[in-house]
Design a protein around this motif. Structure first.
Motif, PDB file in Angstrom:
ATOM      1  N   ALA A 235       0.833  -1.206   0.000  1.00  0.00           N
ATOM      2  CA  ALA A 235       0.000   0.000   0.000  1.00  0.00           C
ATOM      3  C   ALA A 235       0.863   1.249   0.000  1.00  0.00           C
ATOM      4  O   ALA A 235       1.924   1.297   0.607  1.00  0.00           O
ATOM      5  N   GLU A 236       0.376   2.272  -0.697  1.00  0.00           N
ATOM      6  CA  GLU A 236       1.095   3.542  -0.755  1.00  0.00           C
ATOM      7  C   GLU A 236       0.422   4.617   0.072  1.00  0.00           C
ATOM      8  O   GLU A 236       1.048   5.577   0.483  1.00  0.00           O
ATOM      9  N   GLU A 237      -0.885   4.474   0.294  1.00  0.00           N
ATOM     10  CA  GLU A 237      -1.615   5.538   0.954  1.00  0.00           C
ATOM     11  C   GLU A 237      -1.941   5.220   2.407  1.00  0.00           C
ATOM     12  O   GLU A 237      -2.364   6.081   3.151  1.00  0.00           O
ATOM     13  N   GLU A 238      -1.772   3.978   2.802  1.00  0.00           N
ATOM     14  CA  GLU A 238      -2.148   3.586   4.147  1.00  0.00           C
ATOM     15  C   GLU A 238      -0.946   3.668   5.086  1.00  0.00           C
ATOM     16  O   GLU A 238       0.184   3.428   4.711  1.00  0.00           O
ATOM     17  N   GLY A 239      -1.242   3.977   6.332  1.00  0.00           N
ATOM     18  CA  GLY A 239      -0.205   3.853   7.350  1.00  0.00           C
ATOM     19  C   GLY A 239       0.909   4.866   7.218  1.00  0.00           C
ATOM     20  O   GLY A 239       0.817   5.875   6.549  1.00  0.00           O
ATOM     21  N   ALA A 240       2.018   4.580   7.855  1.00  0.00           N
ATOM     22  CA  ALA A 240       3.127   5.523   8.003  1.00  0.00           C
ATOM     23  C   ALA A 240       3.778   5.842   6.676  1.00  0.00           C
ATOM     24  O   ALA A 240       4.731   5.205   6.254  1.00  0.00           O
ATOM     25  N   GLY A 241       3.249   6.842   5.996  1.00  0.00           N
ATOM     26  CA  GLY A 241       3.860   7.297   4.759  1.00  0.00           C
ATOM     27  C   GLY A 241       3.822   6.281   3.647  1.00  0.00           C
ATOM     28  O   GLY A 241       4.518   6.405   2.661  1.00  0.00           O
ATOM     29  N   GLY A 242       2.975   5.261   3.766  1.00  0.00           N
ATOM     30  CA  GLY A 242       2.857   4.287   2.695  1.00  0.00           C
ATOM     31  C   GLY A 242       3.869   3.164   2.763  1.00  0.00           C
ATOM     32  O   GLY A 242       4.013   2.408   1.821  1.00  0.00           O
ATOM     33  N   SER A 243       4.587   3.013   3.859  1.00  0.00           N
ATOM     34  CA  SER A 243       5.559   1.947   3.980  1.00  0.00           C
ATOM     35  C   SER A 243       4.868   0.589   4.042  1.00  0.00           C
ATOM     36  O   SER A 243       3.777   0.448   4.590  1.00  0.00           O
ATOM     37  N   MET A 244       5.523  -0.434   3.458  1.00  0.00           N
ATOM     38  CA  MET A 244       4.981  -1.777   3.550  1.00  0.00           C
ATOM     39  C   MET A 244       4.856  -2.206   5.009  1.00  0.00           C
ATOM     40  O   MET A 244       3.897  -2.875   5.383  1.00  0.00           O
ATOM     41  N   PHE A 245       5.838  -1.817   5.814  1.00  0.00           N
ATOM     42  CA  PHE A 245       5.801  -2.081   7.247  1.00  0.00           C
ATOM     43  C   PHE A 245       5.641  -0.734   7.948  1.00  0.00           C
ATOM     44  O   PHE A 245       6.629  -0.034   8.194  1.00  0.00           O
ATOM     45  N   PRO A 246       4.417  -0.330   8.252  1.00  0.00           N
ATOM     46  CA  PRO A 246       4.162   1.037   8.731  1.00  0.00           C
ATOM     47  C   PRO A 246       4.834   1.388  10.045  1.00  0.00           C
ATOM     48  O   PRO A 246       5.056   2.565  10.319  1.00  0.00           O
ATOM     49  N   THR A 247       5.183   0.395  10.853  1.00  0.00           N
ATOM     50  CA  THR A 247       5.890   0.696  12.098  1.00  0.00           C
ATOM     51  C   THR A 247       7.400   0.744  11.894  1.00  0.00           C
ATOM     52  O   THR A 247       8.140   1.111  12.801  1.00  0.00           O
ATOM     53  N   GLY A 248       7.844   0.328  10.695  1.00  0.00           N
ATOM     54  CA  GLY A 248       9.273   0.303  10.409  1.00  0.00           C
ATOM     55  C   GLY A 248       9.961  -0.961  10.853  1.00  0.00           C
ATOM     56  O   GLY A 248      11.176  -1.095  10.686  1.00  0.00           O
ATOM     57  N   LYS A 249       9.193  -1.918  11.391  1.00  0.00           N
ATOM     58  CA  LYS A 249       9.776  -3.166  11.886  1.00  0.00           C
ATOM     59  C   LYS A 249       9.102  -4.371  11.246  1.00  0.00           C
ATOM     60  O   LYS A 249       7.913  -4.346  10.937  1.00  0.00           O
ATOM     61  N   LEU A 250       9.876  -5.443  11.088  1.00  0.00           N
ATOM     62  CA  LEU A 250       9.320  -6.688  10.574  1.00  0.00           C
ATOM     63  C   LEU A 250       8.486  -7.403  11.635  1.00  0.00           C
ATOM     64  O   LEU A 250       7.515  -8.087  11.320  1.00  0.00           O
ATOM     65  N   VAL A 251       8.892  -7.255  12.877  1.00  0.00           N
ATOM     66  CA  VAL A 251       8.158  -7.832  14.011  1.00  0.00           C
ATOM     67  C   VAL A 251       8.085  -6.786  15.109  1.00  0.00           C
ATOM     68  O   VAL A 251       9.104  -6.192  15.472  1.00  0.00           O
ATOM     69  N   ASP A 252       6.888  -6.542  15.604  1.00  0.00           N
ATOM     70  CA  ASP A 252       6.652  -5.565  16.653  1.00  0.00           C
ATOM     71  C   ASP A 252       6.134  -6.234  17.906  1.00  0.00           C
ATOM     72  O   ASP A 252       5.599  -7.349  17.864  1.00  0.00           O
ATOM     73  N   ASP A 253       6.241  -5.534  19.024  1.00  0.00           N
ATOM     74  CA  ASP A 253       5.515  -5.900  20.232  1.00  0.00           C
ATOM     75  C   ASP A 253       4.233  -5.084  20.229  1.00  0.00           C
ATOM     76  O   ASP A 253       4.259  -3.863  20.402  1.00  0.00           O
ATOM     77  N   LEU A 254       3.113  -5.749  19.991  1.00  0.00           N
ATOM     78  CA  LEU A 254       1.823  -5.076  19.934  1.00  0.00           C
ATOM     79  C   LEU A 254       1.142  -5.189  21.289  1.00  0.00           C
ATOM     80  O   LEU A 254       0.726  -6.271  21.701  1.00  0.00           O
TER      81      LEU A 254
ATOM     82  N   ILE B 296       1.703  -5.571   8.176  1.00  0.00           N
ATOM     83  CA  ILE B 296       2.150  -5.340   6.808  1.00  0.00           C
ATOM     84  C   ILE B 296       1.023  -4.766   5.959  1.00  0.00           C
ATOM     85  O   ILE B 296      -0.147  -5.120   6.129  1.00  0.00           O
ATOM     86  N   ASN B 297       1.380  -3.870   5.062  1.00  0.00           N
ATOM     87  CA  ASN B 297       0.459  -3.342   4.057  1.00  0.00           C
ATOM     88  C   ASN B 297       0.859  -3.924   2.711  1.00  0.00           C
ATOM     89  O   ASN B 297       1.742  -3.412   2.037  1.00  0.00           O
ATOM     90  N   ALA B 298       0.213  -5.006   2.329  1.00  0.00           N
ATOM     91  CA  ALA B 298       0.486  -5.630   1.028  1.00  0.00           C
ATOM     92  C   ALA B 298      -0.738  -6.446   0.656  1.00  0.00           C
ATOM     93  O   ALA B 298      -1.104  -7.361   1.382  1.00  0.00           O
ATOM     94  N   GLY B 299      -1.384  -6.104  -0.439  1.00  0.00           N
ATOM     95  CA  GLY B 299      -2.644  -6.746  -0.778  1.00  0.00           C
ATOM     96  C   GLY B 299      -3.769  -6.140   0.020  1.00  0.00           C
ATOM     97  O   GLY B 299      -4.718  -5.575  -0.517  1.00  0.00           O
ATOM     98  N   ILE B 300      -3.659  -6.245   1.326  1.00  0.00           N
ATOM     99  CA  ILE B 300      -4.578  -5.611   2.262  1.00  0.00           C
ATOM    100  C   ILE B 300      -3.833  -5.483   3.585  1.00  0.00           C
ATOM    101  O   ILE B 300      -2.994  -6.333   3.921  1.00  0.00           O
ATOM    102  N   PRO B 301      -4.052  -4.411   4.354  1.00  0.00           N
ATOM    103  CA  PRO B 301      -3.382  -4.308   5.650  1.00  0.00           C
ATOM    104  C   PRO B 301      -3.704  -5.518   6.521  1.00  0.00           C
ATOM    105  O   PRO B 301      -4.879  -5.872   6.692  1.00  0.00           O
ATOM    106  N   THR B 302      -2.678  -6.165   7.033  1.00  0.00           N
ATOM    107  CA  THR B 302      -2.856  -7.407   7.780  1.00  0.00           C
ATOM    108  C   THR B 302      -1.954  -7.445   9.000  1.00  0.00           C
ATOM    109  O   THR B 302      -0.798  -7.020   8.945  1.00  0.00           O
ATOM    110  N   ILE B 303      -2.497  -7.964  10.093  1.00  0.00           N
ATOM    111  CA  ILE B 303      -1.759  -8.153  11.335  1.00  0.00           C
ATOM    112  C   ILE B 303      -1.558  -9.651  11.512  1.00  0.00           C
ATOM    113  O   ILE B 303      -2.522 -10.409  11.689  1.00  0.00           O
TER     114      ILE B 303
END
Length: 396
Positions: A183-202, A215-222
């Motif tokens: 995704a280009e329009e969703e999340g942090a500036g359109g990054s594929m990983f909007p938090t900037g990390k491959l794995v986060d502590d949610l 991840i934002n790819a195809g559809i935003p998914t957790i």
């Protein structure tokens, strides 16, 4: 008291992948519904039979699941190098709400067929025999989808021997390419990983803290780890959908994940964004018996994935979530990639409640950021009924 008579609108009822929906040509909609807004939403809600407090959609075309409460609007494209524009509306079952925030990857498989049959693709682009390449602009997310639609005698070929788990009967294979799916329009500036990390502590208040790949790819998914949630990854629908506490937990996780991904500004907004993001949990390969009774052996798959859509565990896998799975699997270090064994890979076969599905993605690391040029998978599609849908003339 006077009552408005019903009106009829040209429509086609189609299966695409493991979903069904009502398809319209934009030009066939009533004038008031040809533009986005309240009239269009009200019309589509009435077509599908929502909102229905009984949760059955008896008085409409829906079938009371997230996979069958769907609408599609297609028009000739105004975009250069595209044949058609495709807009997807996910209709809520029990509330008066149409979610336009994402795509449906399953119904994407039917768009090319519908466009050809509906005269929306220039005749010189449709071979008499072979494969028609339909260039689709996915208007919800601003992305290109390339559909490879089989053709025989100048018409879409719908029958064949391609089998798709989650669909009872074989049909013709439709290959889909989701171009630049991040995704280009969703999340942090359109990054594929909007938090900037491959794995986060949610951190999810009242529930816990979970390792998550967002991840934002195809559809935003957790993506979450099945074991951390108390699951094995082999679960079928009833194991989750019959547990109100589990469903409430997943919805809370989804809301806080949406906030972390920058999709919403306040956690309460998640209730008005039911279609996105998706929540899924992954596990390493294990054997299980699918919902059809077909055994799936551990050696048949690279990993297991279970995903929720519109608040319920999906009976198979959403097509857009499959794109997210393929993308995340191609990137070393994500929870999806780790569940699949951790090595770099261009494709994975994953197990879902109805069986298995293969999806591929091309990922590269550019200037420290992951880029995916396209994701590829095969689906099938078929016209189930065509003619007109009828709605009361004062419904919108």
């Amino acid at each position: 008291m006077a009552h408005a008579p019903q009106i009829k609108i040209p429509a086609t009822y189609m299966r695409g992948g493991t979903s069904k929906g009502v398809f319209f040509r934009l030009r066939d909609l009533p004038a008031a519904a040809q533009a986005p807004g309240a009239a269009r939403d009200a019309l589509l809600l009435r077509v599908i039979g929502s909102p229905d407090p009984y949760g059955k959609q008896i008085d409409g075309m829906g079938a009371a699941t997230s996979s069958t409460s769907k609408t599609v609007i297609v028009a000739k494209s105004a975009k250069p190098d595209h044949d058609v524009d495709y807009l997807f509306g996910q209709v809520s079952i029990d509330t008066a709400f149409v979610d336009w925030s994402g795509n449906c990857g399953n119904l994407s498989a039917a768009v090319g067929s519908f466009a050809i049959g509906g005269g929306l693709v220039d005749a010189d682009r449709v071979p008499r025999d072979g494969v028609a390449v339909v260039r689709i602009w996915q208007a919800n997310i601003g992305k290109t989808i390339i559909a490879h639609v089989p053709v025989a005698n100048g018409e879409v070929r719908e029958t064949g021997d391609f089998e798709l788990d989650g669909v009872t009967f074989p049909a013709a294979e439709v290959r889909l390419e989701f171009m630049d799916p991040a995704a280009e329009e969703e999340g942090a500036g359109g990054s594929m990983f909007p938090t900037g990390k491959l794995v986060d502590d949610l951190e999810v208040p009242g529930v816990g803290t979970f390792k998550a790949t967002m991840i934002n790819a195809g559809i935003p998914t957790i993506f979450l780890d099945a074991e951390a949630l108390g699951y094995k990854g082999t679960e079928l629908q009833d194991a989750v959908n019959g547990d109100p506490k589990a469903l409430a937990m997943f919805e809370t996780i989804r809301a806080h994940g949406a906030l972390r991904m920058g999709l919403i500004k306040h956690v309460d907004e998640a209730a008005k964004r039911q279609h996105t993001p998706k929540v899924a949990f992954v596990a390493k390969p294990a054997g299980y018996v699918s919902s059809s009774g077909k055994p799936v052996a551990a050696g048949d798959v690279d990993l297991l994935v279970r995903a929720l859509s519109m608040g319920k565990l999906h009976h198979a896998m959403m097509g857009t979530a499959a794109v997210a799975i393929g993308t995340a699997a191609a990137i070393p270090g994500t929870l999806v990639n780790l569940a699949a064994g951790g090595q770099a890979r261009g494709a994975v076969r994953f197990g879902h409640p109805s069986g298995t599905l293969r999806v591929g993605a091309e990922a590269t690391l550019v200037d420290g950021e992951w880029r995916v040029t396209k994701a590829i998978m095969s689906r099938s599609a078929r016209v189930l009924m065509e003619g007109w849908v009828r709605v009361p003339g004062d419904a919108f």
